[in-house]
Design a protein around this motif. Structure first.
Motif, PDB file in Angstrom:
ATOM      1  N   GLY A 155     -29.962 -21.364 -46.990  1.00 30.21           N
ATOM      2  CA  GLY A 155     -29.484 -22.636 -47.522  1.00 30.21           C
ATOM      3  C   GLY A 155     -30.041 -22.978 -48.883  1.00 30.21           C
ATOM      4  O   GLY A 155     -30.028 -24.138 -49.289  1.00 30.21           O
ATOM      5  N   ILE A 156     -30.545 -21.978 -49.607  1.00 32.10           N
ATOM      6  CA  ILE A 156     -31.093 -22.207 -50.946  1.00 32.10           C
ATOM      7  C   ILE A 156     -29.967 -22.029 -51.954  1.00 32.10           C
ATOM      8  O   ILE A 156     -29.386 -20.950 -52.050  1.00 32.10           O
ATOM      9  CB  ILE A 156     -32.245 -21.230 -51.233  1.00 32.10           C
ATOM     10  N   PRO A 157     -29.619 -23.072 -52.709  1.00 26.84           N
ATOM     11  CA  PRO A 157     -28.506 -22.946 -53.659  1.00 26.84           C
ATOM     12  C   PRO A 157     -28.888 -22.076 -54.856  1.00 26.84           C
ATOM     13  O   PRO A 157     -30.051 -22.010 -55.244  1.00 26.84           O
ATOM     14  CB  PRO A 157     -28.250 -24.383 -54.111  1.00 26.84           C
ATOM     15  N   THR A 158     -27.879 -21.413 -55.424  1.00 25.46           N
ATOM     16  CA  THR A 158     -28.102 -20.654 -56.649  1.00 25.46           C
ATOM     17  C   THR A 158     -28.296 -21.631 -57.796  1.00 25.46           C
ATOM     18  O   THR A 158     -28.012 -22.826 -57.664  1.00 25.46           O
ATOM     19  CB  THR A 158     -26.903 -19.739 -56.960  1.00 25.46           C
ATOM     20  N   GLU A 159     -28.757 -21.122 -58.929  1.00 26.73           N
ATOM     21  CA  GLU A 159     -28.930 -21.997 -60.095  1.00 26.73           C
ATOM     22  C   GLU A 159     -27.593 -22.601 -60.509  1.00 26.73           C
ATOM     23  O   GLU A 159     -27.516 -23.766 -60.888  1.00 26.73           O
ATOM     24  CB  GLU A 159     -29.538 -21.217 -61.253  1.00 26.73           C
ATOM     25  N   GLU A 160     -26.523 -21.800 -60.416  1.00 25.62           N
ATOM     26  CA  GLU A 160     -25.200 -22.300 -60.793  1.00 25.62           C
ATOM     27  C   GLU A 160     -24.760 -23.424 -59.854  1.00 25.62           C
ATOM     28  O   GLU A 160     -24.259 -24.455 -60.299  1.00 25.62           O
ATOM     29  CB  GLU A 160     -24.171 -21.173 -60.774  1.00 25.62           C
ATOM     30  N   ILE A 207     -42.485 -12.493 -44.710  1.00 25.07           N
ATOM     31  CA  ILE A 207     -42.912 -13.339 -45.816  1.00 25.07           C
ATOM     32  C   ILE A 207     -41.829 -13.450 -46.884  1.00 25.07           C
ATOM     33  O   ILE A 207     -41.781 -14.407 -47.644  1.00 25.07           O
ATOM     34  CB  ILE A 207     -44.241 -12.833 -46.417  1.00 25.07           C
ATOM     35  N   THR A 208     -40.921 -12.476 -46.925  1.00 22.25           N
ATOM     36  CA  THR A 208     -39.852 -12.488 -47.927  1.00 22.25           C
ATOM     37  C   THR A 208     -38.598 -13.214 -47.451  1.00 22.25           C
ATOM     38  O   THR A 208     -37.583 -13.205 -48.147  1.00 22.25           O
ATOM     39  CB  THR A 208     -39.480 -11.043 -48.325  1.00 22.25           C
ATOM     40  N   ALA A 209     -38.641 -13.876 -46.299  1.00 26.13           N
ATOM     41  CA  ALA A 209     -37.476 -14.617 -45.805  1.00 26.13           C
ATOM     42  C   ALA A 209     -37.111 -15.701 -46.820  1.00 26.13           C
ATOM     43  O   ALA A 209     -37.964 -16.455 -47.279  1.00 26.13           O
ATOM     44  CB  ALA A 209     -37.771 -15.244 -44.453  1.00 26.13           C
ATOM     45  N   GLY A 210     -35.826 -15.745 -47.201  1.00 25.85           N
ATOM     46  CA  GLY A 210     -35.346 -16.712 -48.185  1.00 25.85           C
ATOM     47  C   GLY A 210     -35.347 -16.175 -49.600  1.00 25.85           C
ATOM     48  O   GLY A 210     -34.756 -16.768 -50.487  1.00 25.85           O
ATOM     49  N   ALA A 211     -35.997 -15.029 -49.807  1.00 26.40           N
ATOM     50  CA  ALA A 211     -36.033 -14.412 -51.137  1.00 26.40           C
ATOM     51  C   ALA A 211     -34.833 -13.476 -51.293  1.00 26.40           C
ATOM     52  O   ALA A 211     -34.287 -12.984 -50.306  1.00 26.40           O
ATOM     53  CB  ALA A 211     -37.327 -13.635 -51.326  1.00 26.40           C
ATOM     54  N   PRO A 212     -34.403 -13.220 -52.536  1.00 27.55           N
ATOM     55  CA  PRO A 212     -33.254 -12.334 -52.730  1.00 27.55           C
ATOM     56  C   PRO A 212     -33.583 -10.854 -52.497  1.00 27.55           C
ATOM     57  O   PRO A 212     -32.703 -10.019 -52.566  1.00 27.55           O
ATOM     58  CB  PRO A 212     -32.844 -12.581 -54.180  1.00 27.55           C
ATOM     59  N   GLN A 233     -28.950 -17.381 -49.544  1.00 24.56           N
ATOM     60  CA  GLN A 233     -27.723 -18.056 -49.113  1.00 24.56           C
ATOM     61  C   GLN A 233     -27.810 -18.428 -47.637  1.00 24.56           C
ATOM     62  O   GLN A 233     -27.476 -19.544 -47.252  1.00 24.56           O
ATOM     63  CB  GLN A 233     -26.510 -17.174 -49.371  1.00 24.56           C
ATOM     64  N   ALA A 234     -28.292 -17.502 -46.804  1.00 23.51           N
ATOM     65  CA  ALA A 234     -28.423 -17.777 -45.375  1.00 23.51           C
ATOM     66  C   ALA A 234     -29.498 -18.832 -45.103  1.00 23.51           C
ATOM     67  O   ALA A 234     -29.415 -19.558 -44.120  1.00 23.51           O
ATOM     68  CB  ALA A 234     -28.742 -16.493 -44.619  1.00 23.51           C
TER      69      ALA A 234
END
Length: 108
Positions: free
Chosen positions: A63-68, A47-52, A60-61
């Protein structure tokens, strides 16, 4: 929706083309909703896939961009205007420094 006006017969032709085309969003409704208590469509993925934090791939893996990264992409088309402003004689050092940092982020 068909625009008014046009040559004789064009309205009927346009309505016919639109009738055969799929509309954006697929025209779905309540039938597309998945109940909250439905079994997972991806039972092998944490369930935490994609979370930091937690198990699974990080943002990052996934494909979710950082706020910057998202901010840089939003400001990219404004860079020529910002460079113009930074090059004005009355521009302050903070504006020039911001544009330099943005250029470094955009062009690497």
């Amino acid at each position: 929706m068909v625009a008014p006006g046009g040559e004789y017969g064009e309205r009927q032709e346009m309505e016919g083309m639109q009738a055969g085309a799929a509309m954006q969003g697929g025209g779905g409704g309540a039938a597309d909703l998945v109940p909250i208590n439905a079994p997972s469509a991806m039972p092998d993925q944490p369930i935490t896939a994609g979370a930091p934090v937690g198990a699974g791939v990080g943002p990052q893996a996934a494909g979710i961009p950082t706020e910057e990264q998202a901010s840089v992409e939003q400001l990219r088309p404004l860079l020529p205007s910002l460079e113009f402003i930074a090059n004005l004689p009355q521009s302050n050092p903070e504006t020039r420094a911001f544009v330099r940092r943005l250029k470094a982020a955009v062009y690497g």
